[in-house]
Design a protein around this motif. Structure first.
Motif, PDB file in Angstrom:
ATOM      1  N   ASN A 209       0.846  -1.212   0.000  1.00 33.77           N
ATOM      2  CA  ASN A 209       0.000   0.000   0.000  1.00 33.77           C
ATOM      3  C   ASN A 209       0.873   1.249   0.000  1.00 33.77           C
ATOM      4  OD1 ASN A 209      -2.946  -1.117   0.615  1.00 33.77           O
ATOM      5  ND2 ASN A 209      -1.509  -2.247   1.910  1.00 33.77           N
ATOM      6  N   PRO A 210       1.575   1.526  -1.107  1.00 34.18           N
ATOM      7  CA  PRO A 210       2.523   2.648  -1.161  1.00 34.18           C
ATOM      8  C   PRO A 210       1.882   4.020  -1.007  1.00 34.18           C
ATOM      9  CG  PRO A 210       2.150   1.733  -3.356  1.00 34.18           C
ATOM     10  CD  PRO A 210       1.509   0.794  -2.384  1.00 34.18           C
ATOM     11  N   GLY A 211       0.571   4.093  -1.189  1.00 32.44           N
ATOM     12  CA  GLY A 211      -0.105   5.378  -1.058  1.00 32.44           C
ATOM     13  C   GLY A 211      -0.557   5.700   0.358  1.00 32.44           C
ATOM     14  N   LYS A 212      -0.380   4.762   1.290  1.00 30.86           N
ATOM     15  CA  LYS A 212      -0.787   4.985   2.677  1.00 30.86           C
ATOM     16  C   LYS A 212       0.410   5.423   3.519  1.00 30.86           C
ATOM     17  CE  LYS A 212      -4.244   4.469   4.067  1.00 30.86           C
ATOM     18  NZ  LYS A 212      -5.371   5.427   4.104  1.00 30.86           N
ATOM     19  N   SER A 213       0.122   6.139   4.602  1.00 33.44           N
ATOM     20  CA  SER A 213       1.166   6.655   5.495  1.00 33.44           C
ATOM     21  C   SER A 213       1.243   5.795   6.754  1.00 33.44           C
ATOM     22  CB  SER A 213       0.861   8.104   5.882  1.00 33.44           C
ATOM     23  OG  SER A 213       0.867   8.934   4.740  1.00 33.44           O
ATOM     24  N   PHE A 214       2.482   5.372   7.091  1.00 33.00           N
ATOM     25  CA  PHE A 214       2.713   4.532   8.257  1.00 33.00           C
ATOM     26  C   PHE A 214       3.813   5.139   9.129  1.00 33.00           C
ATOM     27  CE2 PHE A 214       1.227   1.824   4.834  1.00 33.00           C
ATOM     28  CZ  PHE A 214       0.287   1.003   5.436  1.00 33.00           C
ATOM     29  N   ALA A 215       3.800   4.772  10.415  1.00 35.26           N
ATOM     30  CA  ALA A 215       4.872   5.147  11.344  1.00 35.26           C
ATOM     31  C   ALA A 215       5.121   3.977  12.272  1.00 35.26           C
ATOM     32  CB  ALA A 215       4.497   6.388  12.140  1.00 35.26           C
ATOM     33  N   ILE A 216       6.392   3.759  12.619  1.00 35.56           N
ATOM     34  CA  ILE A 216       6.746   2.690  13.560  1.00 35.56           C
ATOM     35  C   ILE A 216       7.757   3.225  14.569  1.00 35.56           C
ATOM     36  CG2 ILE A 216       8.573   1.735  12.070  1.00 35.56           C
ATOM     37  CD1 ILE A 216       7.615  -1.075  13.136  1.00 35.56           C
ATOM     38  N   VAL A 217       7.556   2.884  15.831  1.00 31.79           N
ATOM     39  CA  VAL A 217       8.370   3.390  16.929  1.00 31.79           C
ATOM     40  C   VAL A 217       9.278   2.291  17.469  1.00 31.79           C
ATOM     41  CG1 VAL A 217       8.283   4.351  19.271  1.00 31.79           C
ATOM     42  CG2 VAL A 217       6.648   5.123  17.543  1.00 31.79           C
TER      43      VAL A 217
ATOM     44  N   GLU B 123       7.163  13.792   8.264  1.00 33.26           N
ATOM     45  CA  GLU B 123       7.956  13.389   7.108  1.00 33.26           C
ATOM     46  C   GLU B 123       8.350  11.922   7.233  1.00 33.26           C
ATOM     47  OE1 GLU B 123      11.345  15.916   6.914  1.00 33.26           O
ATOM     48  OE2 GLU B 123      10.211  17.692   6.293  1.00 33.26           O
ATOM     49  N   PHE B 124       8.446  11.247   6.100  1.00 36.97           N
ATOM     50  CA  PHE B 124       8.899   9.865   6.094  1.00 36.97           C
ATOM     51  C   PHE B 124      10.413   9.836   6.278  1.00 36.97           C
ATOM     52  CE2 PHE B 124       5.037   9.726   3.331  1.00 36.97           C
ATOM     53  CZ  PHE B 124       4.244   9.051   4.245  1.00 36.97           C
ATOM     54  N   GLY B 125      10.947   8.659   6.645  1.00 32.61           N
ATOM     55  CA  GLY B 125      12.369   8.551   6.927  1.00 32.61           C
ATOM     56  C   GLY B 125      12.592   8.238   8.395  1.00 32.61           C
ATOM     57  N   TYR B 126      13.802   8.530   8.871  1.00 34.52           N
ATOM     58  CA  TYR B 126      14.181   8.169  10.240  1.00 34.52           C
ATOM     59  C   TYR B 126      14.381   9.406  11.100  1.00 34.52           C
ATOM     60  CZ  TYR B 126      16.856   6.274  14.163  1.00 34.52           C
ATOM     61  OH  TYR B 126      17.286   5.940  15.422  1.00 34.52           O
ATOM     62  N   VAL B 127      13.921   9.326  12.348  1.00 35.30           N
ATOM     63  CA  VAL B 127      14.154  10.380  13.332  1.00 35.30           C
ATOM     64  C   VAL B 127      14.462   9.711  14.664  1.00 35.30           C
ATOM     65  CG1 VAL B 127      11.721  10.560  14.008  1.00 35.30           C
ATOM     66  CG2 VAL B 127      13.251  12.519  14.337  1.00 35.30           C
ATOM     67  N   SER B 128      15.297  10.365  15.492  1.00 37.70           N
ATOM     68  CA  SER B 128      15.690   9.784  16.765  1.00 37.70           C
ATOM     69  C   SER B 128      15.425  10.769  17.891  1.00 37.70           C
ATOM     70  CB  SER B 128      17.181   9.418  16.728  1.00 37.70           C
ATOM     71  OG  SER B 128      17.560   8.726  17.893  1.00 37.70           O
ATOM     72  N   TYR B 129      14.806  10.290  18.963  1.00 39.24           N
ATOM     73  CA  TYR B 129      14.464  11.110  20.117  1.00 39.24           C
ATOM     74  C   TYR B 129      15.462  10.885  21.244  1.00 39.24           C
ATOM     75  CZ  TYR B 129       9.817  12.447  18.369  1.00 39.24           C
ATOM     76  OH  TYR B 129       8.786  12.996  17.647  1.00 39.24           O
TER      77      TYR B 129
ATOM     78  N   VAL C 281       7.063   5.076   5.164  1.00 44.62           N
ATOM     79  CA  VAL C 281       7.126   4.754   6.594  1.00 44.62           C
ATOM     80  C   VAL C 281       8.003   5.762   7.326  1.00 44.62           C
ATOM     81  CG1 VAL C 281       7.795   3.051   8.335  1.00 44.62           C
ATOM     82  CG2 VAL C 281       6.785   2.290   6.172  1.00 44.62           C
ATOM     83  N   ARG C 282       7.497   6.273   8.420  1.00 45.92           N
ATOM     84  CA  ARG C 282       8.258   7.122   9.336  1.00 45.92           C
ATOM     85  C   ARG C 282       8.770   6.224  10.463  1.00 45.92           C
ATOM     86  NH1 ARG C 282      10.153  12.513  10.610  1.00 45.92           N
ATOM     87  NH2 ARG C 282       9.461  13.141  12.685  1.00 45.92           N
ATOM     88  N   SER C 283      10.090   6.078  10.592  1.00 41.83           N
ATOM     89  CA  SER C 283      10.687   5.246  11.635  1.00 41.83           C
ATOM     90  C   SER C 283      11.208   6.133  12.750  1.00 41.83           C
ATOM     91  CB  SER C 283      11.832   4.411  11.057  1.00 41.83           C
ATOM     92  OG  SER C 283      11.357   3.503  10.086  1.00 41.83           O
ATOM     93  N   VAL C 284      10.812   5.824  13.984  1.00 42.93           N
ATOM     94  CA  VAL C 284      11.164   6.653  15.137  1.00 42.93           C
ATOM     95  C   VAL C 284      12.006   5.835  16.104  1.00 42.93           C
ATOM     96  CG1 VAL C 284      10.292   8.109  16.989  1.00 42.93           C
ATOM     97  CG2 VAL C 284       8.977   7.882  14.869  1.00 42.93           C
TER      98      VAL C 284
END
Length: 345
Positions: free
Chosen positions: A120-128, A286-292, A137-140
């Motif tokens: 489903n490339p048109g859907k927005s996802f996030a994973i922590v 934004e999609f991609g990787y972010v670190s807290y 996919v937004r990876s946190v």
């Protein structure tokens, strides 16, 4: 004159009619209609790979997710899963129900989310708390090494024997964010302290973790940190039997045994879920990787970055807490830069 007056009246009536045709039947122009459409509530869903009550990590995340939904006008829902098969089905159901953002967490979700997000490339996802390298996919992640630095500093300031230890899960890159951060924090305040480290060989070997903790206690360690996931339960058991002090991970474990579990290294999944949903609401997601890290309130330490329901142990004491708070402020300001062990080689 009469003809001229009649001509003026006709022109005036035509102008009024044209102006009326320029508005819709409700008296609102097109731009107002578009604004109302833009204000339609977004929908976000948190799909968890297990039941919320099983893991406090997910309890916190759910709380932050719902708080953000309420504050930013996003329609939110949380779906719990009973097993991996149910989790993938729940992800697919979320896609079918056309949620604008689908969020989940931990390595348990990696395989199913990779499959569903790819399809489903048109859907927005996030994973922590893990990374999936896909364009939708937004990876946190977390800077666990910053929280571990604070824990190591606290241990180094509190120890009476100058011997502290850690029971870690495995000698793998991920765990180095805990072991090396702790080692660096310890050395920064107590360079003469001896650091004992043993590996349980896995994430759920309670008996092995307990055995290793007893060995370290017999070597004189008065503080032994747990970093072996479920295995930490064995470290906690050993602390009761041998009388040393210990710490937990991710959530506030001090409430389980304040006499022996005197600190907890924290992952603030509530802050992460809140901030990610906030970004989604205001258009900065934004999609991609972010670190807290400490600056973003993604990691921390009980009594230092967050209060606890437990009383502060005399072994730690307020003087140590105040010194570690000062170290926290130096990390946040950039005066102290904690080494990321995954980037140092």
């Amino acid at each position: 004159m009469k003809r001229a007056l009649s001509f003026v009246l006709i022109i005036s009536m035509l102008s009024i009619l044209l102006a009326a045709c320029g508005s819709d039947s409700s008296g609102k122009d097109g731009s107002e209609g578009a604004s109302a459409s833009e204000q339609e509530a977004k929908k976000a869903v948190l799909v968890l790979p297990e039941k919320i009550g099983v893991n406090p990590f997910f309890v916190q995340m759910d709380e932050g997710f719902k708080k953000a939904g309420e504050e930013f006008g996003i329609e939110v829902k949380t779906i719990e899963s009973t097993d991996p098969a149910a989790f993938e089905q729940n992800l697919r159901a979320a896609v079918a129900e056309n949620y604008d953002l689908i969020m989940t967490a931990t390595f348990q979700a990696e395989d199913a989310l990779t499959k569903v997000a790819t399809e489903n490339p048109g859907k927005s996802f996030a994973i922590v708390d893990t990374v999936i390298d896909l364009p939708n996919v937004r990876s946190v992640g977390f800077k666990e090494y910053e929280g571990a630095y604070l824990l190591g500093a606290a241990a180094g300031l509190a120890t009476k024997t100058d011997i502290v230890g850690m029971i870690a899960a495995q000698d793998i890159p991920l765990i180095k964010k805990y072991t090396e951060g702790f080692r660096e924090g310890l050395a920064s305040v107590n360079p003469d302290a001896k650091f004992l480290i043993n590996y349980a060989g896995g994430f759920d070997d309670v008996a092995k973790a307990k055995e290793l903790a007893i060995v370290q206690a017999d070597q004189g360690a008065d503080f032994i940190a747990g970093a072996s996931a479920v295995g930490d339960l064995g470290v906690f058991e050993a602390a009761k039997e041998k009388g040393f002090y210990t710490s937990g991970q991710d959530t506030d474990r001090t409430v389980e045994d304040p006499e022996h579990i005197v600190l907890s290294q924290l992952k603030s999944t509530d802050s992460v879920a809140y901030e990610e949903l906030k970004a989604f609401a205001n258009g900065s997601f934004e999609f991609g990787y972010v670190s807290y890290g400490l600056k973003e309130d993604g990691v921390g330490l009980t009594f230092v970055t967050r209060d606890s329901e437990s009383p502060l142990s005399p072994f730690i004491g307020q003087e140590v807490v105040d010194k570690v708070k000062a170290i926290r402020d130096q990390i946040v300001s950039g005066e102290i830069v904690v080494t990321d062990p995954l980037q140092s080689n």
